[in-house]
Motif scaffolding. Structure first.
Motif, PDB file in Angstrom:
ATOM      1  N   LYS A  21      13.972  72.283  29.138  1.00 48.16           N
ATOM      2  CA  LYS A  21      14.742  73.528  29.196  1.00 48.16           C
ATOM      3  C   LYS A  21      15.521  73.655  30.502  1.00 48.16           C
ATOM      4  O   LYS A  21      16.574  74.291  30.554  1.00 48.16           O
ATOM      5  CB  LYS A  21      13.802  74.732  29.044  1.00 48.16           C
ATOM      6  N   LEU A  22      14.981  73.037  31.533  1.00 45.66           N
ATOM      7  CA  LEU A  22      15.591  73.147  32.873  1.00 45.66           C
ATOM      8  C   LEU A  22      16.551  71.995  33.163  1.00 45.66           C
ATOM      9  O   LEU A  22      17.114  71.927  34.258  1.00 45.66           O
ATOM     10  CB  LEU A  22      14.482  73.179  33.928  1.00 45.66           C
ATOM     11  N   THR A  23      16.699  71.088  32.180  1.00 42.07           N
ATOM     12  CA  THR A  23      17.462  69.868  32.420  1.00 42.07           C
ATOM     13  C   THR A  23      18.731  69.846  31.588  1.00 42.07           C
ATOM     14  O   THR A  23      18.678  70.069  30.373  1.00 42.07           O
ATOM     15  CB  THR A  23      16.608  68.635  32.058  1.00 42.07           C
ATOM     16  N   PRO A  24      19.891  69.579  32.175  1.00 41.47           N
ATOM     17  CA  PRO A  24      21.104  69.418  31.373  1.00 41.47           C
ATOM     18  C   PRO A  24      20.966  68.207  30.443  1.00 41.47           C
ATOM     19  O   PRO A  24      20.432  67.168  30.830  1.00 41.47           O
ATOM     20  CB  PRO A  24      22.196  69.179  32.424  1.00 41.47           C
ATOM     21  N   VAL A  25      21.429  68.352  29.224  1.00 39.78           N
ATOM     22  CA  VAL A  25      21.324  67.289  28.227  1.00 39.78           C
ATOM     23  C   VAL A  25      22.715  66.805  27.861  1.00 39.78           C
ATOM     24  O   VAL A  25      23.572  67.592  27.456  1.00 39.78           O
ATOM     25  CB  VAL A  25      20.580  67.790  26.967  1.00 39.78           C
ATOM     26  N   ALA A  26      22.932  65.494  28.006  1.00 38.31           N
ATOM     27  CA  ALA A  26      24.254  64.936  27.739  1.00 38.31           C
ATOM     28  C   ALA A  26      24.444  64.543  26.279  1.00 38.31           C
ATOM     29  O   ALA A  26      25.563  64.495  25.791  1.00 38.31           O
ATOM     30  CB  ALA A  26      24.498  63.722  28.642  1.00 38.31           C
ATOM     31  N   GLU A  27      23.345  64.238  25.596  1.00 33.33           N
ATOM     32  CA  GLU A  27      23.461  63.733  24.228  1.00 33.33           C
ATOM     33  C   GLU A  27      23.139  64.818  23.212  1.00 33.33           C
ATOM     34  O   GLU A  27      22.344  65.732  23.479  1.00 33.33           O
ATOM     35  CB  GLU A  27      22.529  62.533  24.029  1.00 33.33           C
ATOM     36  N   GLY A  28      23.724  64.684  22.023  1.00 33.46           N
ATOM     37  CA  GLY A  28      23.518  65.676  20.983  1.00 33.46           C
ATOM     38  C   GLY A  28      22.161  65.596  20.333  1.00 33.46           C
ATOM     39  O   GLY A  28      21.618  66.602  19.861  1.00 33.46           O
ATOM     40  N   LEU A  29      21.577  64.387  20.272  1.00 31.99           N
ATOM     41  CA  LEU A  29      20.249  64.181  19.713  1.00 31.99           C
ATOM     42  C   LEU A  29      19.341  63.612  20.789  1.00 31.99           C
ATOM     43  O   LEU A  29      19.713  62.661  21.469  1.00 31.99           O
ATOM     44  CB  LEU A  29      20.292  63.224  18.516  1.00 31.99           C
ATOM     45  N   VAL A  30      18.141  64.182  20.905  1.00 31.58           N
ATOM     46  CA  VAL A  30      17.195  63.754  21.931  1.00 31.58           C
ATOM     47  C   VAL A  30      15.839  63.552  21.278  1.00 31.58           C
ATOM     48  O   VAL A  30      15.427  64.332  20.409  1.00 31.58           O
ATOM     49  CB  VAL A  30      17.089  64.789  23.067  1.00 31.58           C
ATOM     50  N   GLN A  31      15.145  62.503  21.687  1.00 30.55           N
ATOM     51  CA  GLN A  31      13.804  62.240  21.190  1.00 30.55           C
ATOM     52  C   GLN A  31      12.837  62.108  22.360  1.00 30.55           C
ATOM     53  O   GLN A  31      13.102  61.365  23.312  1.00 30.55           O
ATOM     54  CB  GLN A  31      13.793  60.952  20.365  1.00 30.55           C
TER      55      GLN A  31
END
Length: 452
Positions: A21-31
């Protein structure tokens, strides 16, 4: 959250989600994944409340998956092309570089007509939660779809799904099922007529093989636990693929299929010709004699060779190399044995799973030859909708994929069990003998259902 052996691993996964929740996510799908303890996957799956519920067990027995929920659901209700499906998948594939992200699902036998409710002509699920076993190693995975959903709400949904996981309970004990009635479509009279039409010389000259099938509907007195049935089936035929798809509590498709459509590992492809059938013997001597008779039987040998030749011809434009066994071997199951030829190909760069589905499915082992005219005959004359029976079920991702041909299967609904079996009809086929082959192919599942 329920307290059980998985609690610490589930808590670890939730901690990772909170951190995300605290981390920016670059990809649309995350596992996200954690190693976890061993557990019986079919009982675990049957104990869960989240749908869909998906089970996959490879024929080599190395890999087993139980999955629940969906963070992405790709479904085509009506007629669709493999190119449409490929386009959708390529869009999804661009959302992540993670090679472990998998879509599980299947395509119907005939993708030009309507299919079963809930299943559609094609449906593939990126599960919310997966348990995967590879050898003796177990992993717990959670998938997140940030391409379609808000970052925080998607994580909250994943946490809620993990918190709802229930401990594995023993499967319902096997019990004898009360049979209220049985209906075969086509019935034997109609079956005999269809076989005679296919072996008629003028028709057979243009269409040398049609795989006719039969729907056997069993009306039963009480609810049937599909996961208990699949577990029993798995015990009877461990050297088959075993899989199940339950998109709602009302309808479950299960299969214990001996037939691989293909396995792809990057550009390396493995497939097979599995056609030609006889029963098992009551003694080792009789079993060997039946196998040798099958190897020497002209009708079955021709049928297997037709399948082999077709697969090689369809793969050749997509491959740098194709090799196939010249001689057939015997593939043994609990009640029957088949002729088998292995086929191996090195695919050209850029060939994708949907080109392979288009080229290989439906195979001549479930449709016929030539494909177009055999499928047309089946569509017009067989008398029922096959749906996912004889379709292709499995999974795909960027690195690898595996699909089984969904024969030896059952669709379980409230008050009814639908069973399916087919036989390859070529010149010289006898209606009574082919009808008996259908009975032989149902012997294992019938013995499970009515000898519990």
């Amino acid at each position: 959250m329920p307290v059980h052996a998985l609690s610490e691993d589930l808590k670890s996964l939730i901690d990772k989600l909170i951190q995300l929740k605290l981390t920016p996510v670059a990809e649309g799908l995350v596992q996200l994944s954690v190693s976890t303890v061993a557990l019986p996957l079919i009982p675990w799956l049957a104990s869960q409340t989240l749908f869909p519920r998906i089970y996959w067990h490879g024929r080599d027995r190395i890999e087993e998956v139980a999955a629940i929920g969906a963070c992405k659901d790709i479904k085509f209700e009506t007629a669709m092309s493999d190119q449409q499906l490929a386009t959708v998948y390529q869009e999804q594939r661009a959302l992540s570089t993670n090679q472990n992200i998998r879509y599980y699902g299947g395509v119907a036998f005939d993708r030009t007509i309507d299919s079963w409710p809930e299943f559609g002509n094609s449906r593939f699920i990126l599960p919310r939660i997966e348990f995967r076993r590879s050898g003796n190693q177990f992993s717990l995975l959670v998938n997140l779809n940030f391409a379609d959903n808000d970052h925080h709400s998607e994580i909250d949904n994943a946490i809620a799904a993990i918190e709802a996981i229930m401990p594995a309970k023993p499967l319902s004990p096997p019990k004898k099922i009360g049979l209220r009635g049985r209906t075969d479509t086509p019935n034997f009279t109609r079956w005999k007529t269809l076989v005679e039409q296919v072996i008629e010389p003028k028709f057979n000259q243009d269409t040398p093989k049609v795989v006719l099938s039969r729907l056997t509907q069993l009306d039963v007195n009480e609810p049937v636990d599909p996961w208990m049935v699949l577990a029993c089936w798995q015990g009877r035929n461990p050297n088959s693929f075993q899989f199940g798809f339950q998109f709602s509590p009302e309808r479950t498709f299960i299969s214990c299929s001996p037939e691989r459509l293909f396995r792809r590992n990057q550009q390396e492809l493995f497939t097979e010709a599995l056609a030609g059938t006889t029963i098992r013997g009551l003694s080792q001597e009789e079993d060997i004699a039946l196998a040798n008779a099958l190897l020497e039987d002209n009708k079955n040998s021709v049928e297997n060779q037709l399948v082999r030749s077709h697969i090689v011809n369809m793969l050749t434009p997509l491959s740098r190399y194709v090799g196939a066994d010249e001689l057939a071997t015997i593939f043994k199951l609990n009640h029957i044995q088949h002729l088998h030829r292995a086929i191996h190909a090195e695919l050209k760069i850029g060939v994708n799973d949907f080109q392979l589905l288009q080229a290989l499915h439906p195979t001549p082992a479930v449709g016929g030859l030539p494909r177009h005219s055999a499928m047309s005959f089946i569509r017009q004359q067989e008398g029922y909708m096959r749906g996912w029976y004889a379709g292709a079920c499995g999974y795909f991702n960027q690195y690898e994929s595996e699909f089984s041909v969904a024969i030896r299967s059952a669709l379980i609904e409230p008050g009814r069990i639908n069973l399916f079996a087919g036989a390859g009809i070529i010149a010289g086929s006898d209606p009574q003998a082919e009808w008996q082959e259908l009975e032989n192919k149902l012997a294992t599942i019938m013995s499970i259902l009515f000898e519990l």
